[in-house]
Design a protein around this motif. Structure first.
Motif, PDB file in Angstrom:
ATOM      1  N   ASP A 117      46.794  24.114 114.168  1.00  0.00           N
ATOM      2  CA  ASP A 117      46.924  25.573 114.249  1.00  0.00           C
ATOM      3  C   ASP A 117      47.964  25.934 115.321  1.00  0.00           C
ATOM      4  N   VAL A 118      48.091  27.232 115.597  1.00  0.00           N
ATOM      5  CA  VAL A 118      49.108  27.653 116.565  1.00  0.00           C
ATOM      6  C   VAL A 118      48.798  27.147 117.976  1.00  0.00           C
ATOM      7  N   HIS A 119      47.538  27.001 118.315  1.00  0.00           N
ATOM      8  CA  HIS A 119      47.183  26.508 119.653  1.00  0.00           C
ATOM      9  C   HIS A 119      47.715  25.085 119.834  1.00  0.00           C
ATOM     10  N   GLU A 120      47.507  24.261 118.802  1.00  0.00           N
ATOM     11  CA  GLU A 120      48.020  22.889 118.888  1.00  0.00           C
ATOM     12  C   GLU A 120      49.556  22.897 118.855  1.00  0.00           C
ATOM     13  N   VAL A 122      51.506  25.160 120.184  1.00  0.00           N
ATOM     14  CA  VAL A 122      51.942  25.520 121.542  1.00  0.00           C
ATOM     15  C   VAL A 122      51.819  24.297 122.456  1.00  0.00           C
ATOM     16  N   ARG A 123      50.702  23.587 122.355  1.00  0.00           N
ATOM     17  CA  ARG A 123      50.503  22.399 123.214  1.00  0.00           C
ATOM     18  C   ARG A 123      51.551  21.328 122.899  1.00  0.00           C
ATOM     19  N   THR A 124      51.820  21.147 121.609  1.00  0.00           N
ATOM     20  CA  THR A 124      52.724  20.078 121.187  1.00  0.00           C
ATOM     21  C   THR A 124      54.169  20.367 121.604  1.00  0.00           C
ATOM     22  N   GLU A 140      50.411  35.159 114.174  1.00  0.00           N
ATOM     23  CA  GLU A 140      50.452  33.823 114.798  1.00  0.00           C
ATOM     24  C   GLU A 140      51.409  33.794 115.993  1.00  0.00           C
ATOM     25  N   HIS A 143      50.503  34.035 119.950  1.00  0.00           N
ATOM     26  CA  HIS A 143      49.953  32.922 120.737  1.00  0.00           C
ATOM     27  C   HIS A 143      51.012  32.206 121.579  1.00  0.00           C
ATOM     28  N   PHE A 144      52.279  32.343 121.199  1.00  0.00           N
ATOM     29  CA  PHE A 144      53.336  31.631 121.910  1.00  0.00           C
ATOM     30  C   PHE A 144      53.678  32.281 123.255  1.00  0.00           C
ATOM     31  N   SER A 146      51.765  32.251 125.553  1.00  0.00           N
ATOM     32  CA  SER A 146      51.184  31.348 126.560  1.00  0.00           C
ATOM     33  C   SER A 146      52.150  30.211 126.918  1.00  0.00           C
ATOM     34  N   LEU A 222      52.157  24.015 110.498  1.00  0.00           N
ATOM     35  CA  LEU A 222      50.726  24.300 110.643  1.00  0.00           C
ATOM     36  C   LEU A 222      50.011  23.790 109.394  1.00  0.00           C
TER      37      LEU A 222
END
Ligand SMILES: NC(=O)c1ccc[n+]([C@@H]2O[C@H](COP(=O)([O-])OP(=O)(O)OC[C@H]3O[C@@H](n4cnc5c(N)ncnc54)[C@H](OP(=O)(O)O)[C@@H]3O)[C@@H](O)[C@H]2O)c1
Length: 255
Positions: A117-120, A122-124, A140, A143-144, A146, A222
């Protein structure tokens, strides 16, 4: 008597289904849009806009409008409306099919990473600043914020309002189809390091995937929401064949 068909839309395929049905004299079709975009594309059949109010609201609509068949031609990344369609069709015993284009498959030269998802996503992307092309929906994109260290190129149909709360974001408005040549020019002009997108399938948005491949740029996709256990069609032609079968009387079908 004409049969009533409800098409759940917001996609190229839904528009094409509408074009097929508009040309027929045995059916009357309505196309339903969520009402997200300010100036939606023209449609060949009458359009209704806005949510139904969950499964119960959609079931009520199917009853009130004596809908004979439901075609869920919504986007593969719109799981809520598809679940509602499944629930409402089952409650009202309305024949239903999900028209869903198959996902793209990686070919030689593609540098894809699939993220949940978008959280992953951003982390990646990591800590090191990158030039990121976000080819995602407006919801979506938020979320970026962050990960403000990156420089973003954001493409959307309508302006992103409020803008993404990061120091470096550029916006480009556009509605597909997007050709490979122009996608390549866009990626080069913004020195894009990575593309973040959905595995939408179909040709209209495949240009960026081909362009990224030709430039050796990684693409973060995604993951698609899980498919519901409903009857499915991969093409408009398959959905039309299903509809012909459903609309035949039992006698026509030899029952
Ligand atoms: N998500 C994407 O990436 C994407 C991309 C291109 C196009 N679209 C299109 O944009 C629309 C909204 O996408 P989403 O991701 O926000 O959907 P979603 O999360 O699955 O749906 C959220 C709510 O929006 C309403 N809704 C969605 N599609 C509708 C339709 N065709 N007609 C009437 N109401 C609809 C429903 O409200 P109620 O519960 O009140 O009925 C639904 O519960 C979809 O129709 C989809 O086909 C989505």
């Amino acid at each position: 008597m004409r049969k009533h068909i409800l098409i759940l839309g917001g996609t190229t395929e839904a528009r094409e289904v509408g074009q097929h049905l508009a040309a027929r004299t045995d059916v009357a079709a309505t196309l339903s849009l969520a009402g997200r975009t300010a100036s939606p594309s023209a449609q060949a059949v009458p359009v209704r806009r806005g949510g139904f109010g969950g499964i119960a609201g959609l079931a009520q609509y199917l009853r009130d409008n004596a809908i004979d068949a439901l075609i869920d031609a919504t986007h593969p990344y719109a799981p809520t409306i598809s679940a509602h369609a499944q629930g409402a069709a089952s409650q009202t015993q309305t024949p239903m099919i999900a028209l869903c284009r198959p996902p793209w498959c990686a070919v030689a030269g593609d540098r894809w990473t699939e993220v949940l998802d978008v959280h992953e996503a951003v982390r990646t992307l990591g800590i090191k600043p990158q030039n990121v092309f976000l080819a995602l929906g407006r919801q979506e994109i938020a979320h970026f914020a962050s990960a403000p260290q990156h420089r973003y190129l954001i493409r959307s149909v309508d302006p992103v309002d409020p803008p993404l709360a990061v120091p470096h974001a550029r916006y480009v408005l556009g509605r597909g189809p997007f050709e490979e040549e122009r996608e390549r020019a866009l990626l080069l002009a913004h020195s894009i390091d990575v593309v973040v997108a959905k595995n939408s399938g179909g040709l209209a948005t495949y240009g960026k995937i081909v362009a990224a491949r030709s430039l050796g740029i990684p693409v973060m996709l995604l993951r698609r929401p899980p498919e519901l256990p409903v009857q499915r069609a991969a093409t408009v032609g398959e959905a039309m064949a299903w509809l012909d079968h459903v609309l035949k009387t039992p006698a026509d079908r030899g029952v």
